[in-house]
Design a protein around this motif. Structure first.
Motif, short mmCIF file in Angstrom:
data_model
loop_
_atom_site.label_atom_id
_atom_site.label_comp_id
_atom_site.label_asym_id
_atom_site.label_seq_id
_atom_site.Cartn_x
_atom_site.Cartn_y
_atom_site.Cartn_z
N ALA A 1 -8.33 30.53 -0.22
CA ALA A 1 -8.48 31.43 -1.36
C ALA A 1 -7.19 31.49 -2.17
O ALA A 1 -6.98 32.42 -2.92
N ARG A 2 -6.33 30.51 -2.02
CA ARG A 2 -5.04 30.51 -2.71
C ARG A 2 -5.24 30.13 -4.18
O ARG A 2 -5.75 29.06 -4.49
N PRO A 3 -4.85 31.03 -5.11
CA PRO A 3 -5.01 30.68 -6.54
C PRO A 3 -4.08 29.53 -6.91
O PRO A 3 -2.97 29.44 -6.41
N THR A 4 -4.57 28.65 -7.78
CA THR A 4 -3.78 27.49 -8.20
C THR A 4 -3.66 27.36 -9.72
O THR A 4 -2.96 26.47 -10.18
N VAL B 1 -3.56 8.34 -3.89
CA VAL B 1 -3.06 9.69 -4.05
C VAL B 1 -3.92 10.61 -3.19
O VAL B 1 -5.15 10.53 -3.22
N ALA B 2 -3.25 11.47 -2.41
CA ALA B 2 -3.96 12.42 -1.56
C ALA B 2 -3.30 13.78 -1.67
O ALA B 2 -2.10 13.88 -1.94
N ALA B 3 -4.10 14.82 -1.49
CA ALA B 3 -3.61 16.19 -1.55
C ALA B 3 -4.56 17.08 -0.75
O ALA B 3 -5.74 16.75 -0.63
N PRO B 4 -4.07 18.20 -0.24
CA PRO B 4 -4.95 19.12 0.46
C PRO B 4 -5.71 20.03 -0.51
O PRO B 4 -5.84 21.23 -0.30
N GLY B 5 -6.18 19.46 -1.58
CA GLY B 5 -6.97 20.15 -2.60
C GLY B 5 -7.56 19.10 -3.52
O GLY B 5 -7.06 17.98 -3.60
N ASN C 1 0.85 -1.19 0.00
CA ASN C 1 0.00 0.00 0.00
C ASN C 1 0.89 1.24 0.00
O ASN C 1 1.59 1.50 0.98
N ILE C 2 0.82 2.00 -1.08
CA ILE C 2 1.67 3.17 -1.26
C ILE C 2 0.81 4.42 -1.37
O ILE C 2 -0.15 4.45 -2.13
N ALA C 3 1.18 5.43 -0.60
CA ALA C 3 0.49 6.73 -0.68
C ALA C 3 1.38 7.73 -1.38
O ALA C 3 2.59 7.79 -1.12
N PHE C 4 0.80 8.51 -2.27
CA PHE C 4 1.46 9.67 -2.85
C PHE C 4 0.81 10.88 -2.19
O PHE C 4 -0.39 11.09 -2.33
N ALA C 5 1.58 11.65 -1.44
CA ALA C 5 1.08 12.85 -0.76
C ALA C 5 1.62 14.07 -1.50
O ALA C 5 2.82 14.33 -1.48
N LEU C 6 0.73 14.79 -2.18
CA LEU C 6 1.15 15.84 -3.12
C LEU C 6 0.52 17.18 -2.80
O LEU C 6 -0.58 17.25 -2.26
N LEU C 7 1.22 18.24 -3.18
CA LEU C 7 0.61 19.56 -3.18
C LEU C 7 -0.31 19.63 -4.39
O LEU C 7 0.01 19.10 -5.46
N SER D 1 -8.04 10.63 -11.35
CA SER D 1 -8.93 9.60 -11.90
C SER D 1 -8.70 9.41 -13.40
O SER D 1 -8.72 8.28 -13.89
N ALA D 2 -8.47 10.51 -14.13
CA ALA D 2 -8.20 10.41 -15.56
C ALA D 2 -6.93 9.61 -15.84
O ALA D 2 -6.80 9.00 -16.89
N ALA D 3 -6.02 9.61 -14.86
CA ALA D 3 -4.78 8.84 -15.00
C ALA D 3 -4.95 7.39 -14.54
O ALA D 3 -4.00 6.62 -14.55
N GLY D 4 -6.18 7.02 -14.16
CA GLY D 4 -6.45 5.65 -13.74
C GLY D 4 -6.02 5.35 -12.32
O GLY D 4 -5.84 4.18 -11.96
N LEU D 5 -5.89 6.39 -11.50
CA LEU D 5 -5.42 6.21 -10.13
C LEU D 5 -6.52 6.58 -9.14
O LEU D 5 -7.48 7.26 -9.49
N ALA D 6 -6.35 6.13 -7.90
CA ALA D 6 -7.33 6.41 -6.85
C ALA D 6 -6.95 7.66 -6.07
O ALA D 6 -5.84 7.75 -5.54
N PHE D 7 -7.86 8.62 -6.01
CA PHE D 7 -7.66 9.82 -5.21
C PHE D 7 -8.55 9.72 -3.98
O PHE D 7 -9.71 9.33 -4.08
N VAL D 8 -7.98 10.05 -2.82
CA VAL D 8 -8.79 10.11 -1.61
C VAL D 8 -8.85 11.55 -1.13
O VAL D 8 -7.82 12.23 -1.09
N PRO D 9 -10.04 12.03 -0.81
CA PRO D 9 -10.21 13.43 -0.42
C PRO D 9 -9.93 13.71 1.06
O PRO D 9 -10.25 14.78 1.54
N ASP D 10 -9.31 12.77 1.75
CA ASP D 10 -9.10 12.88 3.20
C ASP D 10 -8.44 14.18 3.64
O ASP D 10 -8.66 14.65 4.74
N LEU D 11 -7.58 14.76 2.80
CA LEU D 11 -6.80 15.93 3.21
C LEU D 11 -7.40 17.26 2.78
O LEU D 11 -6.88 18.31 3.11
N ILE D 12 -8.49 17.22 2.03
CA ILE D 12 -9.09 18.46 1.54
C ILE D 12 -9.72 19.19 2.72
O ILE D 12 -10.55 18.63 3.43
N PRO D 13 -9.33 20.44 2.95
CA PRO D 13 -9.89 21.20 4.07
C PRO D 13 -11.40 21.39 3.92
O PRO D 13 -11.91 21.49 2.80
#
Length: 157
Positions: A61-64, A33-37, A2-8, A44-56
């Motif tokens: 209001a930070r532009p991305t 894959v998890a991120a705070p956004g 079980n591998i997590a990718f923690a990304l900005l 998902s388009a890349a065929g990977l699993a995203f978990v929203p656990d880190l989304i505030p």
């Protein structure tokens, strides 16, 4: 494994990890894959699993992306403040959320964005091995060469 990718949640911090995550998944590993956004669409388009656990709960209001981000990049004082906020604000809370995510998903190894400091701290605190893939060439610039973003990062040390 079980591998997590923690990304900005910024394109330049997501794109370099898509290929390695897909390669690990293709080898039979469970990749989360998890991120705070919310980067669910791209992941998902890349065929990977995203978990929203880190989304505030209350998005910042930070532009991305788009013209708002381009204007920010063109304004060095605002950009320096934005980078400091992105990298250093709320680390203790982020570490707590990441540690909980690692436990909840039975993570065994973490791949961290080199600028998402909380993800490495949380992995270390959980006793998990972690690795980072550089998403830029800034770490290998010749001595004495200064780039706009490297000087902003150096001001934080």
């Amino acid at each position: 494994m079980n591998i997590a990718f923690a990304l900005l949640p910024e394109k330049g911090h997501i794109n370099p990890y898509i290929g390695p995550a897909q390669a690990l998944a293709a080898r039979g590993h469970s990749v989360t894959v998890a991120a705070p956004g919310d980067i669910a669409a791209q992941i998902s388009a890349a065929g990977l699993a995203f978990v929203p656990d880190l989304i505030p709960q209350e998005p910042g209001a930070r532009p991305t992306h788009g013209p708002e981000l381009a204007a920010l990049i063109a304004d060095p004082p605002r950009l320096a403040e934005w980078i400091e906020q992105l990298l250093l604000t709320g680390i203790p809370e982020q570490v707590d959320h990441l540690r909980a995510l690692y436990r909840r998903h039975s993570i065994q190894v973490v791949v961290v964005d080199p600028l998402y400091y909380a993800s490495a701290i949380a992995a270390h605190a959980e006793g998990l091995p972690w690795a980072s893939v550089s998403n830029s060439l800034n770490p290998v610039l010749p001595a004495g060469r200064s780039e706009e973003h490297t000087s902003e990062l150096q001001s934080l040390t």
